[in-house]
Design an enzyme around this catalytic site. Structure first.
Site, PDB file in Angstrom:
ATOM      1  N   ARG A 113      28.582  51.215  53.604  1.00  5.85           N
ATOM      2  CA  ARG A 113      28.517  50.292  54.744  1.00  5.85           C
ATOM      3  C   ARG A 113      27.743  49.013  54.422  1.00  5.85           C
ATOM      4  O   ARG A 113      26.961  48.512  55.215  1.00  5.85           O
ATOM      5  CB  ARG A 113      27.934  51.000  55.976  1.00  5.85           C
ATOM      6  CG  ARG A 113      28.909  52.003  56.578  1.00  5.85           C
ATOM      7  CD  ARG A 113      28.328  52.690  57.788  1.00  5.85           C
ATOM      8  NE  ARG A 113      27.203  53.530  57.434  1.00  5.85           N
ATOM      9  CZ  ARG A 113      26.235  53.895  58.264  1.00  5.85           C
ATOM     10  NH1 ARG A 113      26.267  53.490  59.512  1.00  5.85           N
ATOM     11  NH2 ARG A 113      25.246  54.656  57.855  1.00  5.85           N
ATOM     12  N   GLU A 114      27.971  48.492  53.187  1.00  8.05           N
ATOM     13  CA  GLU A 114      27.261  47.297  52.761  1.00  8.05           C
ATOM     14  C   GLU A 114      27.593  46.082  53.650  1.00  8.05           C
ATOM     15  O   GLU A 114      26.730  45.255  53.930  1.00  8.05           O
ATOM     16  CB  GLU A 114      27.605  46.954  51.308  1.00  8.05           C
ATOM     17  CG  GLU A 114      27.052  47.936  50.269  1.00  8.05           C
ATOM     18  CD  GLU A 114      27.926  49.168  50.073  1.00  8.05           C
ATOM     19  OE1 GLU A 114      28.902  49.367  50.833  1.00  8.05           O
ATOM     20  OE2 GLU A 114      27.623  49.953  49.146  1.00  8.05           O
TER      21      GLU A 114
ATOM     22  N   LYS B 270      28.443  46.073  56.825  1.00  8.72           N
ATOM     23  CA  LYS B 270      27.716  46.232  58.087  1.00  8.72           C
ATOM     24  C   LYS B 270      26.260  45.806  57.922  1.00  8.72           C
ATOM     25  O   LYS B 270      25.720  45.034  58.706  1.00  8.72           O
ATOM     26  CB  LYS B 270      27.779  47.706  58.503  1.00  8.72           C
ATOM     27  CG  LYS B 270      26.896  48.080  59.656  1.00  8.72           C
ATOM     28  CD  LYS B 270      26.650  49.590  59.673  1.00  8.72           C
ATOM     29  CE  LYS B 270      25.763  49.989  60.825  1.00  8.72           C
ATOM     30  NZ  LYS B 270      26.432  49.880  62.126  1.00  8.72           N
TER      31      LYS B 270
ATOM     32  N   ILE C 143      27.915  57.908  84.910  1.00  7.96           N
ATOM     33  CA  ILE C 143      29.039  58.405  84.111  1.00  7.96           C
ATOM     34  C   ILE C 143      28.581  59.473  83.110  1.00  7.96           C
ATOM     35  O   ILE C 143      29.393  60.099  82.446  1.00  7.96           O
ATOM     36  CB  ILE C 143      29.758  57.216  83.425  1.00  7.96           C
ATOM     37  CG1 ILE C 143      30.201  56.192  84.474  1.00  7.96           C
ATOM     38  CG2 ILE C 143      30.962  57.664  82.612  1.00  7.96           C
ATOM     39  CD1 ILE C 143      31.090  56.739  85.580  1.00  7.96           C
TER      40      ILE C 143
ATOM     41  N   TRP D  86      39.815  60.508  68.647  1.00  7.53           N
ATOM     42  CA  TRP D  86      38.676  60.041  67.858  1.00  7.53           C
ATOM     43  C   TRP D  86      38.336  60.980  66.703  1.00  7.53           C
ATOM     44  O   TRP D  86      37.245  60.962  66.153  1.00  7.53           O
ATOM     45  CB  TRP D  86      37.474  59.768  68.782  1.00  7.53           C
ATOM     46  CG  TRP D  86      37.779  58.631  69.736  1.00  7.53           C
ATOM     47  CD1 TRP D  86      38.845  57.769  69.673  1.00  7.53           C
ATOM     48  CD2 TRP D  86      37.039  58.238  70.900  1.00  7.53           C
ATOM     49  NE1 TRP D  86      38.813  56.877  70.722  1.00  7.53           N
ATOM     50  CE2 TRP D  86      37.721  57.135  71.486  1.00  7.53           C
ATOM     51  CE3 TRP D  86      35.870  58.704  71.503  1.00  7.53           C
ATOM     52  CZ2 TRP D  86      37.263  56.494  72.651  1.00  7.53           C
ATOM     53  CZ3 TRP D  86      35.410  58.065  72.656  1.00  7.53           C
ATOM     54  CH2 TRP D  86      36.101  56.973  73.210  1.00  7.53           C
TER      55      TRP D  86
ATOM     56  N   GLU E  10      44.777  55.023  74.724  1.00  8.37           N
ATOM     57  CA  GLU E  10      44.787  54.611  73.316  1.00  8.37           C
ATOM     58  C   GLU E  10      45.904  55.274  72.520  1.00  8.37           C
ATOM     59  O   GLU E  10      46.488  54.669  71.620  1.00  8.37           O
ATOM     60  CB  GLU E  10      43.431  54.986  72.734  1.00  8.37           C
ATOM     61  CG  GLU E  10      43.223  54.670  71.295  1.00  8.37           C
ATOM     62  CD  GLU E  10      41.799  55.051  70.899  1.00  8.37           C
ATOM     63  OE1 GLU E  10      40.866  54.782  71.694  1.00  8.37           O
ATOM     64  OE2 GLU E  10      41.619  55.624  69.830  1.00  8.37           O
TER      65      GLU E  10
ATOM     66  N   CYS F  34      37.811  54.566  80.455  1.00  6.43           N
ATOM     67  CA  CYS F  34      36.969  53.411  80.134  1.00  6.43           C
ATOM     68  C   CYS F  34      37.653  52.070  80.319  1.00  6.43           C
ATOM     69  O   CYS F  34      37.344  51.152  79.591  1.00  6.43           O
ATOM     70  CB  CYS F  34      36.559  53.480  78.676  1.00  6.43           C
ATOM     71  SG  CYS F  34      35.000  54.273  78.460  1.00  6.43           S
TER      72      CYS F  34
ATOM     73  N   HIS G 211      28.380  46.842  79.667  1.00  4.50           N
ATOM     74  CA  HIS G 211      28.502  46.202  78.356  1.00  4.50           C
ATOM     75  C   HIS G 211      27.558  45.026  78.218  1.00  4.50           C
ATOM     76  O   HIS G 211      27.452  44.437  77.154  1.00  4.50           O
ATOM     77  CB  HIS G 211      29.940  45.755  78.112  1.00  4.50           C
ATOM     78  CG  HIS G 211      30.893  46.908  78.164  1.00  4.50           C
ATOM     79  ND1 HIS G 211      31.703  47.150  79.236  1.00  4.50           N
ATOM     80  CD2 HIS G 211      31.111  47.914  77.288  1.00  4.50           C
ATOM     81  CE1 HIS G 211      32.405  48.252  79.013  1.00  4.50           C
ATOM     82  NE2 HIS G 211      32.058  48.733  77.843  1.00  4.50           N
TER      83      HIS G 211
ATOM     84  N   CYS H  37      30.557  52.712  82.955  1.00 13.48           N
ATOM     85  CA  CYS H  37      30.607  53.675  81.854  1.00 13.48           C
ATOM     86  C   CYS H  37      29.209  54.262  81.679  1.00 13.48           C
ATOM     87  O   CYS H  37      28.311  53.988  82.483  1.00 13.48           O
ATOM     88  CB  CYS H  37      31.104  52.981  80.579  1.00 13.48           C
ATOM     89  SG  CYS H  37      31.546  54.118  79.242  1.00 13.48           S
TER      90      CYS H  37
HETATM   91  N1  GLN Z   1      30.113  60.647  79.545  1.00 13.17           N
HETATM   92  C1  GLN Z   1      30.166  59.639  78.518  1.00 13.17           C
HETATM   93  C2  GLN Z   1      28.933  58.754  78.625  1.00 13.17           C
HETATM   94  O1  GLN Z   1      28.442  58.608  79.712  1.00 13.17           O
HETATM   95  C3  GLN Z   1      31.399  58.783  78.643  1.00 13.17           C
HETATM   96  C4  GLN Z   1      31.533  57.842  77.497  1.00 13.17           C
HETATM   97  C5  GLN Z   1      32.821  57.071  77.451  1.00 13.17           C
HETATM   98  O2  GLN Z   1      33.520  56.915  78.415  1.00 13.17           O
HETATM   99  N2  GLN Z   1      33.157  56.520  76.331  1.00 13.17           N
HETATM  100  O3  GLN Z   1      28.466  58.206  77.641  1.00 13.17           O
HETATM  101 ZN    ZN Z   2      33.526  54.866  79.671  1.00 11.51          ZN
END
Ligand code: GLN
Ligand code: ZN
Length: 794
Positions: free
Chosen positions: A33-34, A36, A459, A589, A633, A671, A722, A754
């Site tokens: 990961r240089e 990064k 969340i 993932w 996704e 998300c 975010h 989130c």
């Molecule tokens: N439950 C997870 C959190 O709160 C949900 C994460 C996500 O939606 N990517 O981090």
């Molecule tokens: Zn989320």
């Protein structure tokens, strides 16, 4: 390994490459990961631009040597020059002058943008928002979305790519520069703010082509023989949805580019899916080579006009999974192509950017499992071998057979197919995927939970503090015993529960301190998965993830989250929500097995989660959230494939959750807020409550949800997690008023967009206080003047 050309230059017809093998791209992050580390040093101020440039040049130089050592040739353009400091779509935007006006000051007088400027565009600056980030096709890589206006002035502005080509040439490597093709570039862009209604960036194709022609000429002038233009948008129905005549568009773009004076030879690559009949217009142009994805796509039934004179770069080695290829089968596919075209080259289906560097680093993995895997470096070896075998089938027969044998060994290994798992799945009945009707569940849940109107919750994750990270590191290094670590986690949960009670949230969570990456956490606790040590892949910019490897049938040896959730519940009288990651997200993932349909693998994961839901319920947890942020996704790029995907993904979620009693409230979390193509699927999940992202778009999606007749609980996010900004109470109140104006108030939940794990407590605490106060305010308004509930227009 020889660096000589395998074929003497003179014996080849013009336009035919000397290479018999290539890869479409290679990881850019560096084996340790240089990239990064170099970028983050620049951002933190501990390195200057020149130092960072040197570190990145070193990654590039080592990549060239590595690819050469692995069997690609130094002087024949088989090695791609496909580096990017942050993102290749951003690079394309910068090189052709498509920098948004708010960042005009980072562009130098010569049109160049240095690494500091590039970082500013990617990450934003004060009030200047960065370019939006979104998923790259059906991968977990995220690109930056260029903003194109009717007046954007396209030109060869920044020649970073050309300089990287020259740097390699000076180092003794004639590489093949790779850039995003013009059609894909515009199809992935969005109209700049203020563009007139109806304007689409692709309308600017004719204006863009001269800038590309100029760029291609600059590469040729620097000595490039070949340039690769990536056109993955051509395999995606959603990317091309707004184009009325895709064939004509492709034809005109590549007729123009191939007619440009002083151009190098062109390889047009269409990775990530089946190019289908778009091969026809491409073949009809004068491009020299076309790369097709034969992992996702099919061998063309017949050769369209024009293909016979071209080179087909055949992506037979999977560029975004980690299994060794069935080399004998791959070789047969290459041989099938021979009648269609002049020359066939063995390649990867996509860039190798989606897989880790080198399996040899994974000394901690089970020896047998390691023998089944091919990361980027091993895949280079595979295409080289296939290229040699294609030219002379007798030379490498043993090595080809060994590749296929590794696959056969995997399929026969213990744990890959387990009778107990298969029997349980076979015994499932349709009713195992169905809960009672929603009205019955709702009544049962209301009496079990006793929640107010507009219930508040989060969340799942709370800030992952420095102390949590240190404790995790101390456990990994053995400085903390398992007991001490668990003691630490319980104390953390106590703190988070007490904080939520004090703030006044209605449905509490334990805060997820035991998970760093949620998918990794579940993978570590389920059988059938392995996790790597150095298996990093780029997710976006400097951010890397280490996807687990799902290699066998999945089972749950013991309850996973139950101890944490029940500990939290023991500390409060309010309802505590259990937190699970859904089957589709776990698959999306991870690197998944490729020997059975994804839907079958999803059902196995779902069954393990179903047991976890049952154990949570038995332990008294009355609310369980199953996160599916990756549901969209994995949506196939071809529309025709989407219904089948949605069927199995929805069925997997239901298999995981439908065992719950009526009184158990099932939540899910997604998300994003772009519901369009998946709204029916989200309804089909049949969750009692669905939380989505909505703060940034100011609840834009709610009228659509109401119109679709969505009748269950919905938690549109009111806090954009975010950003470090704390939303004011009035702001949240306003969003909630908007929400109850389009959806009946009894359906509305109040929550952030989130999880809070990337935020700090300094922002989290005031934001949650404002959220609770805003909910109380709107609740009081609703009680004071009981307005007629909006009726969804159907
Ligand atoms: N439950 C997870 C959190 O709160 C949900 C994460 C996500 O939606 N990517 O981090
Ligand atoms: Zn989320």
């Amino acid at each position: 390994m020889s660096t000589e050309n395998p074929t003497p230059e003179q014996s080849r017809p013009a336009g035919v490459p000397a290479w018999s093998a290539t890869v479409l791209g290679y990881p850019r992050i560096g084996p340790r990961r240089e990239t990064k580390k170099a970028l983050e040093a620049l951002w933190s101020g501990s390195a200057d631009v020149a130092t960072t440039e040197r570190a990145l040049a070193d990654v590039r130089a080592r990549t060239l040597r590595r690819l050469n050592d692995l069997g690609l040739h130094a002087h024949d353009a088989s090695i791609p020059s496909a580096f990017s400091a942050y993102d290749h779509v951003l690079d394309a935007a910068i090189s052709i002058g498509a920098v948004p006006p708010r960042f005009a000051d980072v562009v130098g007088a010569d049109g160049r943008v240095d690494l500091a400027g590039l970082s500013t565009i990617a990450r934003g600056r004060g009030a200047d928002a960065p370019l939006e980030m979104t998923k790259w096709f059906d991968t977990n890589y995220h690109y930056l979305v260029p903003e194109i206006a009717p007046g954007t002035r396209f030109r060869l502005a920044d020649d970073r790519g050309v300089r990287e080509f020259s740097e390699a040439l000076a180092d003794g490597f004639l590489t093949r520069p790779v850039l995003v093709g013009p059609v894909t570039f515009l199809l992935l862009s969005k109209p700049a703010d203020g563009s007139p209604e109806g304007f689409a960036p692709i309308d600017r194709l004719t204006d863009l082509l001269p800038a590309y022609a100029e760029l291609l000429a600059a590469y040729a002038a620097a000595g490039a023989e070949w340039v690769q233009l990536d056109e993955p948008a051509l395999v995606s129905d959603s990317a091309t949805a707004g184009v009325s005549d895709l064939h004509a568009l492709v034809r005109s773009a590549y007729d123009a580019l191939t007619a440009a004076p002083g151009r190098p030879r062109l390889l047009v690559a269409a990775p990530y899916g089946d190019l289908g009949d778009v091969l026809e217009p491409l073949a009809a142009t004068a491009v020299d080579a076309i790369a097709i994805d034969l992992v996702r796509g099919a061998v063309p039934a017949s050769a369209p006009d024009g293909l016979a004179g071209k080179t087909l770069v055949a992506g037979v080695v999977d560029g975004h999974n980690v299994w060794r290829a069935d080399l004998a089968a791959a070789l047969r596919r290459l041989q099938q192509l021979a009648p269609l075209t002049g020359t066939v080259v063995a390649s990867t289906s996509t860039s190798l950017l989606h897989v880790p560097h080198d399996v040899a680093e994974e000394t901690g993995l089970d020896e047998r499992l390691r023998g089944w895997l091919a990361f980027a470096d091993q895949k280079v070896g595979e295409v080289v071998l296939l290229g040699e075998a294609l030219r002379d089938p007798d030379t490498r027969a043993d090595a080809i057979a060994a590749g296929s044998a590794a696959r056969a060994d995997r399929l026969a290994a213990p744990g890959v197919v387990r009778g107990d798992v298969r029997e349980r799945l076979a015994a499932l009945r349709p009713q195992d995927l169905r809960r009672s009707d929603y009205a019955t569940r709702r009544a049962a849940q209301e009496s079990a939970l006793g929640l107010p109107l507009l219930p508040t919750t989060t969340i799942g994750s709370f800030p992952q503090t420095g102390e949590i990270r240190s404790a995790r590191a101390a456990r990994a290094a053995g400085r903390l015993s398992q007991e001490q670590y668990e003691e630490f986690l319980r104390a953390e949960i106590d703190r988070v529960v007490a904080l939520q009670e004090e703030i006044g949230l209605d449905v509490l969570v334990h805060g997820e301190p035991e998970r760093n990456d949620m998918v990794q956490y579940f993978a570590e606790n389920l059988d059938g998965f392995a996790v790597t040590r150095h298996g990093w892949v780029q997710s976006y910019g400097s951010r890397c993830v280490r996807p687990p490897i799902l290699w066998g049938d999945v089972t749950r040896p013991a309850p996973i989250t139950v101890p944490w959730s029940t500990h939290a519940a023991s500390r409060t009288s309010r309802p505590v929500k259990g937190m699970l990651t859904g089957p589709v997200t776990i698959l999306a993932w991870s690197f998944v097995r490729d020997d059975q349909p994804l839907g079958d693998t999803a059902r196995q994961v779902a069954l393990a989660l179903r047991d976890e839901v049952a154990d949570l319920e038995a332990a008294g947890i009355g609310v369980v959230q199953v996160d599916e942020p990756a549901l969209r996704e994995l949506l196939p790029l071809r529309r025709a494939d989407q219904p089948a995907y949605l069927d199995w993904s929805v069925a997997a979620f239901r298999l995981a959750t439908a065992g719950a009693a009526d009184a158990t409230q099932i939540h899910t979390h997604l998300c994003y807020s772009e519901f369009g193509e998946v709204i029916d699927a989200i309804d089909g999940l049949d969750a009692d409550v669905t939380s989505i992202e909505a703060a940034r778009s100011r609840m834009e999606v709610l009228p659509d949800i109401a119109r679709a007749g969505f009748a269950r609980g919905i938690g549109p996010g009111v806090h954009d997690i975010h950003s470090p900004r704390v939303p004011a109470r009035e702001e949240i109140t306003e969003l909630l008023r908007l929400a109850v104006a389009s959806v009946p108030a009894r359906q509305v939940w109040v929550n952030p967009d989130c999880g809070l794990k990337t935020r700090g407590y300094a922002e989290t605490v005031p934001a949650l206080r404002n959220l609770v106060a805003a909910a109380a305010e709107v609740r009081a308004e609703l009680a004071a003047e009981p307005v007629a509930e909006p009726v969804p227009a159907s």
